[in-house]
Structures are given as C-alpha cells and as structure tokens.
Scaffold this motif. Structure first.
Motif, mmCIF file in Angstrom:
data_model
loop_
_atom_site.group_PDB
_atom_site.id
_atom_site.type_symbol
_atom_site.label_atom_id
_atom_site.label_comp_id
_atom_site.label_asym_id
_atom_site.label_seq_id
_atom_site.Cartn_x
_atom_site.Cartn_y
_atom_site.Cartn_z
ATOM 1 N N MET A 71 -65.542 62.185 46.991
ATOM 2 C CA MET A 71 -66.007 62.666 48.299
ATOM 3 C C MET A 71 -65.719 61.194 48.795
ATOM 4 O O MET A 71 -65.193 59.596 49.043
ATOM 5 N N LEU A 72 -64.701 61.112 49.954
ATOM 6 C CA LEU A 72 -64.302 59.980 51.298
ATOM 7 C C LEU A 72 -65.280 59.918 51.918
ATOM 8 O O LEU A 72 -66.249 60.575 52.466
ATOM 9 N N VAL A 73 -65.305 58.295 52.090
ATOM 10 C CA VAL A 73 -66.526 57.546 53.141
ATOM 11 C C VAL A 73 -65.385 57.579 54.792
ATOM 12 O O VAL A 73 -64.558 55.990 54.303
ATOM 13 N N LEU A 74 -65.621 56.864 55.347
ATOM 14 C CA LEU A 74 -65.072 56.111 56.689
ATOM 15 C C LEU A 74 -66.193 55.157 56.845
ATOM 16 O O LEU A 74 -67.388 55.746 57.113
ATOM 17 N N GLY A 75 -65.612 53.851 56.750
ATOM 18 C CA GLY A 75 -67.308 52.625 56.516
ATOM 19 C C GLY A 75 -66.519 52.182 57.875
ATOM 20 O O GLY A 75 -65.270 51.885 58.612
ATOM 21 N N ILE A 76 -67.730 51.864 58.557
ATOM 22 C CA ILE A 76 -67.551 50.983 59.778
ATOM 23 C C ILE A 76 -68.534 49.949 59.717
ATOM 24 O O ILE A 76 -69.023 49.433 59.216
ATOM 25 N N GLU A 77 -67.758 48.884 60.302
ATOM 26 C CA GLU A 77 -68.248 47.377 59.883
ATOM 27 C C GLU A 77 -68.215 46.496 61.332
ATOM 28 O O GLU A 77 -66.871 46.035 61.974
ATOM 29 N N SER A 78 -68.935 45.900 62.482
ATOM 30 C CA SER A 78 -69.014 45.440 63.313
ATOM 31 C C SER A 78 -70.164 43.455 63.206
ATOM 32 O O SER A 78 -70.870 43.325 64.120
ATOM 33 N N SER A 79 -70.481 43.632 61.589
ATOM 34 C CA SER A 79 -72.101 42.503 62.056
ATOM 35 C C SER A 79 -72.015 41.521 62.416
ATOM 36 O O SER A 79 -72.829 40.674 62.822
ATOM 37 N N CYS A 80 -70.461 40.934 62.272
ATOM 38 C CA CYS A 80 -70.137 39.248 62.763
ATOM 39 C C CYS A 80 -68.908 38.952 63.694
ATOM 40 O O CYS A 80 -68.944 39.911 64.569
ATOM 41 N N ASP A 81 -68.236 38.670 63.748
ATOM 42 C CA ASP A 81 -66.529 38.031 63.653
ATOM 43 C C ASP A 81 -65.171 38.968 63.394
ATOM 44 O O ASP A 81 -64.599 38.929 63.381
ATOM 45 N N GLU A 82 -65.788 40.458 62.521
ATOM 46 C CA GLU A 82 -64.770 41.413 62.578
ATOM 47 C C GLU A 82 -64.775 42.315 62.574
ATOM 48 O O GLU A 82 -66.104 43.040 62.121
ATOM 49 N N THR A 83 -63.992 43.468 62.895
ATOM 50 C CA THR A 83 -64.477 44.353 63.736
ATOM 51 C C THR A 83 -63.577 45.227 62.206
ATOM 52 O O THR A 83 -61.981 45.403 61.952
ATOM 53 N N ALA A 84 -64.109 46.357 61.582
ATOM 54 C CA ALA A 84 -63.548 46.476 60.482
ATOM 55 C C ALA A 84 -63.568 47.968 60.095
ATOM 56 O O ALA A 84 -64.710 48.660 60.569
ATOM 57 N N ALA A 85 -62.873 48.722 59.464
ATOM 58 C CA ALA A 85 -62.735 50.622 59.126
ATOM 59 C C ALA A 85 -62.205 50.683 58.374
ATOM 60 O O ALA A 85 -61.122 49.742 58.198
ATOM 61 N N ALA A 86 -62.728 51.585 56.866
ATOM 62 C CA ALA A 86 -61.415 51.824 55.677
ATOM 63 C C ALA A 86 -62.413 52.931 55.726
ATOM 64 O O ALA A 86 -63.349 53.697 55.805
ATOM 65 N N ILE A 87 -61.584 53.902 54.628
ATOM 66 C CA ILE A 87 -61.558 54.488 54.417
ATOM 67 C C ILE A 87 -61.694 54.866 52.138
ATOM 68 O O ILE A 87 -60.727 54.202 51.983
ATOM 69 N N VAL A 88 -62.675 54.716 51.846
ATOM 70 C CA VAL A 88 -62.575 54.224 50.636
ATOM 71 C C VAL A 88 -63.963 55.789 50.176
ATOM 72 O O VAL A 88 -64.486 56.904 50.481
ATOM 73 N N ASP A 89 -63.531 56.258 48.239
ATOM 74 C CA ASP A 89 -63.733 57.519 47.944
ATOM 75 C C ASP A 89 -65.386 56.903 46.743
ATOM 76 O O ASP A 89 -65.277 55.642 46.456
ATOM 77 N N ASP A 90 -65.601 57.514 46.454
ATOM 78 C CA ASP A 90 -67.413 57.454 45.449
ATOM 79 C C ASP A 90 -66.406 56.941 44.169
ATOM 80 O O ASP A 90 -67.649 56.149 43.599
ATOM 81 N N THR A 91 -65.314 56.351 43.793
ATOM 82 C CA THR A 91 -64.536 55.721 42.668
ATOM 83 C C THR A 91 -64.481 54.674 43.119
ATOM 84 O O THR A 91 -64.306 53.628 41.846
ATOM 85 N N GLY A 92 -64.634 54.343 44.240
ATOM 86 C CA GLY A 92 -64.668 52.812 44.953
ATOM 87 C C GLY A 92 -62.941 52.733 45.089
ATOM 88 O O GLY A 92 -62.635 51.334 45.664
ATOM 89 N N TRP A 93 -61.605 53.519 44.903
ATOM 90 C CA TRP A 93 -60.840 54.171 45.362
ATOM 91 C C TRP A 93 -60.932 53.278 46.856
ATOM 92 O O TRP A 93 -61.481 54.162 48.195
ATOM 93 N N VAL A 94 -59.948 52.092 47.229
ATOM 94 C CA VAL A 94 -59.611 52.274 48.623
ATOM 95 C C VAL A 94 -58.852 52.383 49.469
ATOM 96 O O VAL A 94 -57.437 52.402 48.575
ATOM 97 N N HIS A 95 -58.846 53.644 49.829
ATOM 98 C CA HIS A 95 -57.569 54.660 50.660
ATOM 99 C C HIS A 95 -56.748 53.667 51.992
ATOM 100 O O HIS A 95 -56.021 54.062 51.926
ATOM 101 N N ALA A 96 -57.872 52.734 52.794
ATOM 102 C CA ALA A 96 -57.118 52.400 53.561
ATOM 103 C C ALA A 96 -58.329 51.644 54.737
ATOM 104 O O ALA A 96 -59.821 51.641 53.727
#
Ligand code: KG4
Ligand code: ZN
Length: 351
Positions: free
Chosen positions: A1-26
């Motif tokens: 399962m591939l998930v797109l994550g988005i983070e903007s809670s403070c002073d970093e704008t971030a996006a990542a693609i991670v699968d459900d084994t924890g492997w970081v694709h980007a």
C-alpha cells in the motif's frame, strides 16, 4: 500500500511517498527556517503563506521522486493536528482537494503520532531493526515533551507517563539560543557549540531531576540562563558561550535520558524510542544509550531525517490507519490540540 503524506503543521512544507512496510520511496522537505530566522521564531502568518506557495511543488516532487502518479497511491494522509491552525489548513485543504480529484481515501494524522512511529521508517536496506510493542517513547520537539507507553500504534493504546509542566525541551533550546544571540532554531547550534564547552564551569539547575515522578520542567533552567545574561551579559568569549551551551545541554539531556530510562524500568519494558526534533541531539542519544545499557534497556533512535519534521512519518502513521480501514471525510478539521493529550488527561485522573 503506497501512501502520499503531507505535513504543514509548523515551518516545514513536506510531502512523502511511503508504503505500509515503512519503506520511504520519496521524502521532500521544504524548510522555512531562512524565512523565520530574522524574527527568532516562527511567524504564523508568514508560515501559512509559504506553505501555500510550496505545497503544490513539494507534492509534485515527492510523486516524481518516487516515480509514481497520484493515481498509483492508495490513500492520502495529512497532518491535521496539533500545530499552527493557519499552517495546518494549507496541508489539509491540499490533501482534501487531491483526495477528491483522484478519488482516494483521506486520513488525518496527529503529528505526535507521526513522531512516535517515525522509528518504523526504513530509508536504507539495513534499517530493519525496529522495536516491538510495548515500548516507552520520549517525544521531545519544539512544541511537546512527554514520555509515553506505546502498546500499539493507535491513540487509544498510548498512555502518557509524564510530560513537561511548562516549556518543551526544544523550545528551551530555542529560547537559550535566542538569549545568547545564536539565532533560530537553537537546538543544532547549541549542540555544535556545546562540543567545545565545559559544562562544569556554569552552574545550572536541573529542575525535577531528582523528583520521583516522570514530570519534567524546563522553564527554570531557561530563566537561569536569562538571569546570567541579564546580570553579566552574553559571555564575551566564544569559550564562555560554549560553556553555557554545554551546561544547558548537559542539564536538559540528563533529565530527559534519566526520565526515559526510569519510565521503561517502571513499566517493565525493555525497549525505548526517542522521537521529535530534539532526538537529533547526539548528547541525548549518548546519555540514553549509556543509562539504558546499565539497566538492560535498548534505545532506538530514528536517523536524523526521521527525527525532525517530515511527511514520511505522517504517511506511515496514515498507512497504519488506512490498513485498519479508517477514513476521514470532508469534515476533517485542523486543530491545535493533540489527540494524545486529551486522552491522557482523563487517564491521569484514573491512575
Ligand atoms: O519535531 P520538530 O522538527 O518540530 C516540532 O514538531 O516542534 O522539532 C523542532 C525542535 C526545535 O525546537 C529545535 O531547536 C529542536 O527540535 N532541535 C534540537 C536539535 N535539532 C532540532 N534540539 C537539540 N539538539 C538538536 N540537535
Ligand atoms: Zn514535530
């Protein structure tokens, strides 16, 4: 399962693609540090505007980096709490728009849950060594400092064992750096200068170090540094500044490490995790490992890129929720409160 994550809670704008084994694709992080540095802290309005400018390009670059299209991801996870509400809103609205356009499930993620689970991210082939449940976790960032017992990756199975009564540990690093004229953020620069300093030359209190609760306090030590600066000025030599940094770092990391290992011993748990921006501190890692080794407790600390704010941890925490079949709808809100704190406030009363 591939998930797109988005983070903007403070002073970093971030996006990542991670699968459900924890492997970081980007894993793409756009830092706003340069934008806020002249003000000595994060300016919320500037943060929101910069997130707006960058959220699109950051998501694009995460998808490109992973070599996937939006159509290939199975779901979208977004930090919706806690944080600066105007900053959170940017990521939440972007995630809702993308989920709607691409017909993907959406889940909101508690930023603290992201930090708690960051230890399960795998960025290199050798990263398979992870703790088992239950573990005890020290979460120390710019906004939160607490010790949790984590029985499962679910807010309902996480119990707060103790927390700071005032400033967060990272906040104390930032305030001390500001007092010494070292700029923002304080953690990395205080750590760098502390390497050349002698902690024994400056007397600083370590409040609640001896107390038998797992509660913590960092405002007293910051006030003590403020008093030193008010009475004698910022030390004139770089060696003098280094000594203050070393004494401050020793006091703070000493308390954090001692309470973490004590928490594990009390809970009868043999594995502990350190998460959040302050986990990047090598002195904290060293002290926790040393104390842990003495008491038969194994210390896990994620690599630096997983400690400071990133979207990979949000994508992974989101994949855990998505795997359980959880979904959020269009009513998903952004809020400054964590889901963990609320639960534990009630829990404290019961214990
Ligand atoms: O987790 P994080 O990136 O953002 C929040 O969720 O707050 O943590 C940022 C905090 C800042 O206060 C920063 O000064 C601190 O983590 N920090 C450090 C170090 N690197 C970052 N504190 C101590 N030593 C470090 N090396
Ligand atoms: Zn954080």
């Amino acid at each position: 399962m591939l998930v797109l994550g988005i983070e903007s809670s403070c002073d970093e704008t971030a996006a990542a693609i991670v699968d459900d084994t924890g492997w970081v694709h980007a894993d793409v992080v756009h830092s706003q540090i340069g934008l806020h540095a002249p003000y000595g802290g994060v300016v919320p309005e500037l943060a929101s505007r910069d997130h707006l400018r960058n959220v699109g390009p950051v998501v694009r670059s995460a998808l490109d980096g992973a070599g996937v299209r939006l159509a290939d991801v199975h779901g979208i996870a977004v930090t919706n709490r806690p944080g600066l509400v105007g900053a959170l809103l940017v990521g939440v609205q972007a995630a809702k728009g993308l989920a709607w356009a691409a017909g993907k499930p959406l889940v909101g993620v508690d930023h603290l849950m992201g930090h708690l689970l960051a230890v399960f991210l795998r960025r290199a082939t050798g990263d398979a060594d992870v703790p088992g449940f239950p573990f005890v976790c020290l979460l120390a960032s710019g906004g939160h400092t607490a010790i949790y017992r984590v029985d499962a990756p679910d807010a309902a199975a996480i119990t707060e064992l103790g927390a700071t009564r005032d400033d967060a540990a990272g906040e104390a690093f930032d305030k001390v750096a500001k007092l010494l004229g070292l700029g923002y953020p304080g953690g990395p620069v205080v750590e760098r200068l502390a390497r050349g300093g002698d902690a024994a030359r400056v007397k600083l209190p370590a409040p609640m170090a001896g107390s038998d609760s797992l509660e913590m306090s960092f405002s007293g030590i910051k006030t003590k540094v403020a008093q030193l600066v008010a009475s004698g000025g910022v030390p004139a030599t770089s060696a003098g500044v280094a000594d203050v940094c070393a004494a401050f770092q020793a006091a703070v990391t000493g308390v954090l490490a001692a309470k973490l290992i004590e928490g594990a011993a009390r809970e009868g748990v043999s594995e502990v995790v350190i998460g959040g921006g302050v986990a990047a501190n090598l002195e904290l890692r060293r002290r926790a490992s040393e104390l842990g080794a003495r008491r038969g407790v194994r210390v896990f600390v994620p690599p630096l890129a997983s400690c400071t704010d990133n979207a990979a941890m949000i994508a992974y925490a989101g994949s855990v929720r998505l795997s359980r079949g959880e979904r959020d709808g269009w009513e998903l809100l952004a809020t400054s409160e964590t889901s963990l704190e609320r639960k534990t406030r009630k829990g404290r009363g019961r214990r």
